[in-house]
Design a protein around this motif. Structure first.
Motif, PDB file in Angstrom:
ATOM      1  N   ARG A  52       0.838  -1.206   0.000  1.00  0.00           N
ATOM      2  CA  ARG A  52       0.000   0.000   0.000  1.00  0.00           C
ATOM      3  C   ARG A  52       0.873   1.255   0.000  1.00  0.00           C
ATOM      4  O   ARG A  52       0.588   2.235  -0.698  1.00  0.00           O
ATOM      5  CB  ARG A  52      -0.905  -0.007   1.231  1.00  0.00           C
ATOM      6  CG  ARG A  52      -1.956   1.089   1.233  1.00  0.00           C
ATOM      7  CD  ARG A  52      -2.768   1.033   2.506  1.00  0.00           C
ATOM      8  NE  ARG A  52      -3.426  -0.263   2.672  1.00  0.00           N
ATOM      9  CZ  ARG A  52      -4.099  -0.589   3.775  1.00  0.00           C
ATOM     10  NH1 ARG A  52      -4.149   0.258   4.793  1.00  0.00           N
ATOM     11  NH2 ARG A  52      -4.688  -1.764   3.854  1.00  0.00           N
ATOM     12  N   ARG A  55       2.498   1.618  -3.458  1.00  0.00           N
ATOM     13  CA  ARG A  55       1.575   2.068  -4.506  1.00  0.00           C
ATOM     14  C   ARG A  55       1.281   3.559  -4.397  1.00  0.00           C
ATOM     15  O   ARG A  55       0.832   4.170  -5.371  1.00  0.00           O
ATOM     16  CB  ARG A  55       0.266   1.279  -4.426  1.00  0.00           C
ATOM     17  CG  ARG A  55       0.357  -0.144  -4.918  1.00  0.00           C
ATOM     18  CD  ARG A  55      -1.025  -0.713  -5.190  1.00  0.00           C
ATOM     19  NE  ARG A  55      -1.883  -0.653  -4.020  1.00  0.00           N
ATOM     20  CZ  ARG A  55      -2.029  -1.634  -3.144  1.00  0.00           C
ATOM     21  NH1 ARG A  55      -1.359  -2.756  -3.298  1.00  0.00           N
ATOM     22  NH2 ARG A  55      -2.848  -1.509  -2.112  1.00  0.00           N
ATOM     23  N   ASP A  56       1.503   4.151  -3.234  1.00  0.00           N
ATOM     24  CA  ASP A  56       1.203   5.567  -3.028  1.00  0.00           C
ATOM     25  C   ASP A  56       2.482   6.382  -3.233  1.00  0.00           C
ATOM     26  O   ASP A  56       3.365   6.397  -2.369  1.00  0.00           O
ATOM     27  CB  ASP A  56       0.671   5.780  -1.607  1.00  0.00           C
ATOM     28  CG  ASP A  56       0.223   7.222  -1.377  1.00  0.00           C
ATOM     29  OD1 ASP A  56       0.321   8.032  -2.321  1.00  0.00           O
ATOM     30  OD2 ASP A  56      -0.213   7.530  -0.256  1.00  0.00           O
ATOM     31  N   THR A  58       3.086   9.470  -2.999  1.00  0.00           N
ATOM     32  CA  THR A  58       3.294  10.567  -2.059  1.00  0.00           C
ATOM     33  C   THR A  58       4.083  10.123  -0.832  1.00  0.00           C
ATOM     34  O   THR A  58       4.705  10.957  -0.159  1.00  0.00           O
ATOM     35  CB  THR A  58       1.946  11.159  -1.610  1.00  0.00           C
ATOM     36  OG1 THR A  58       1.158  10.125  -0.980  1.00  0.00           O
ATOM     37  CG2 THR A  58       1.184  11.697  -2.807  1.00  0.00           C
ATOM     38  N   ALA A 181      -8.157   9.959  -6.248  1.00  0.00           N
ATOM     39  CA  ALA A 181      -7.224   9.292  -5.339  1.00  0.00           C
ATOM     40  C   ALA A 181      -5.786   9.728  -5.569  1.00  0.00           C
ATOM     41  O   ALA A 181      -4.949   9.629  -4.666  1.00  0.00           O
ATOM     42  CB  ALA A 181      -7.335   7.775  -5.503  1.00  0.00           C
ATOM     43  N   VAL A 182      -5.484  10.237  -6.765  1.00  0.00           N
ATOM     44  CA  VAL A 182      -4.120  10.650  -7.080  1.00  0.00           C
ATOM     45  C   VAL A 182      -3.836  12.047  -6.554  1.00  0.00           C
ATOM     46  O   VAL A 182      -2.772  12.310  -5.984  1.00  0.00           O
ATOM     47  CB  VAL A 182      -3.886  10.591  -8.604  1.00  0.00           C
ATOM     48  CG1 VAL A 182      -2.535  11.195  -8.981  1.00  0.00           C
ATOM     49  CG2 VAL A 182      -3.980   9.156  -9.088  1.00  0.00           C
TER      50      VAL A 182
END
Length: 399
Positions: A52, A55-56, A58, A181-182
């Motif tokens: 998780r 995948r993010d 940020t 979500a981005v």
């Protein structure tokens, strides 16, 4: 005696003593199955957390704090580092804004401008804008002005000169809309050249590419106030943070969050291996005791086999083979029980597709099989050493 014949003989004797064999298998299952569930939970939960974070993008971002002064050479140097996935300069935040509107509509929205280029981790498979007339629009901004991919926007760049408001306009095409979500703020993602043009205009300099009049640009290299910087992996965030600290530059990172997850993984691994070690020691002790008792119970049968010409090594292999049969059956039954537990745990506790509450890979089953077989063989060999003292004559006397 041929190995196949010995294996068959050991299996027939193992089946004949079915009750004790079943008890031995169940005793091993009582050790192996809980360990599989425990490790499956550890691996599934931690892997899902790490995936998780990976995948993010940020989470891998480093944000310079304060008013920085970065030249293009410094940022190019960062871009060449193996631990950097993406780096691009940013102009002053106060200059990186634009008023957007759609012709024939009254709505005007002020948004921030964010530089982007090929390799931007936030864009994923979205098209990268090229030229001064193509941008990507954030989801929230698109909702507020009612824009969709392919629309043309009126973009107004304003400034104050001697107390008077001035503005220059240009048209921007929306190449795509970023998912919510981005990016969850009002913004456009544009080539760096558009942000430089906006900054030059607000500083009173000319922008020949857009035919905006002004003073001649300085011959000195441009200095940027900030940058967008992303580490290549989670493990690269902390080294990059130290790189900036060594140069007295402050950056904001999510290194603490990454450290917590990695620390959780290490701590759970320590707990698991302590429990596993204790359980394996108990299982080895049980197999050892079982082999000792088997030699004592089957002393007559083993002495007959010695009388028929079996060597000490063959007799020991006879005992070890029966332990291996128990180990293999226990692994198969434990894997089946774990499979049922895994499906139940994932069904109860997982809401996000692709994540797991409990999960094991094929190689994990291979490791378990190797460990159980090795431990069973070693414990049985140690427990069955007394076969060396069996006298063949006892088989004749039926002792």
């Amino acid at each position: 005696m041929r190995p196949i014949l010995l294996m068959s003989l050991a299996w027939q004797d193992y089946r004949a003593d079915a009750r004790l064999s079943v008890c031995t298998v169940l005793a091993l299952v009582a050790v192996i199955a809980p360990l599989l569930v425990l490790f499956g939970l550890k691996f599934g939960l931690v892997s899902s957390l790490i995936e998780r974070l990976e995948r993010d993008p940020t989470v891998r971002e480093l944000i310079p704090l304060g008013g920085g002064r970065f030249n293009a050479a410094f940022i190019d140097g960062l871009r060449e580092r193996p631990d950097v996935a993406f780096a691009i300069p940013r102009t002053r935040q106060i200059a990186a804004t634009v008023d957007l509107s759609i012709p024939a509509r009254n709505a005007v929205l002020n948004v921030e401008m964010i530089p982007t280029a090929i390799g931007d981790p936030l864009l994923s498979s979205l098209p990268v804008p090229t030229g001064l007339d193509t941008v990507l629009l954030s989801h929230t901004a698109a909702e507020k002005i009612g824009a969709v991919a392919g629309d043309w926007l009126d973009a107004a760049f304003t400034r104050q000169v001697a107390g008077r408001s001035q503005a220059q306009r240009t048209r921007l095409k929306v190449a795509a809309i970023l998912p919510l979500a981005v990016f969850a703020r009002d913004a456009i993602f544009a080539p760096l050249a558009l942000l430089e043009a906006a900054e030059d205009y607000r500083d009173g300099r000319a922008v020949p590419a857009l035919d905006w009049a002004g003073d001649m640009a300085s011959s000195e290299p441009r200095v940027f106030a900030s940058m967008r910087l992303y580490a290549r992996t989670l493990g690269d965030v902390e080294p990059l943070r130290r790189y900036f600290v060594e140069r007295n530059l402050l950056v904001s990172t999510q290194a603490a969050t990454i450290t917590q997850v990695l620390s959780l993984s290490r701590n759970l691994s320590i707990v698991f291996w302590i429990i596993a070690a204790l359980a394996v020691l108990g299982a080895c002790a049980a197999i050892f005791a079982g082999a000792l008792s088997a030699v004592e119970r089957k002393r007559r049968e083993l002495s007959v086999l010695r009388l028929l010409g079996l060597s000490t090594g063959s007799l020991l292999l006879f005992v070890v083979l029966q332990a291996l049969y128990s180990g293999l059956l226990a692994v198969a039954l434990s894997a089946a029980l774990y499979g049922l537990a895994e499906r139940g745990l994932n069904h109860l506790f997982v809401q996000t597709p692709g994540e797991y509450a409990s999960h094991l890979l094929l190689r994990h089953y291979g490791v378990v099989l190797f460990a159980v077989v090795s431990a069973s063989a070693l414990a049985a060999a140690l427990g069955g050493w007394r076969v060396a003292g069996i006298d063949a004559s006892k088989g004749i006397r039926h002792v």
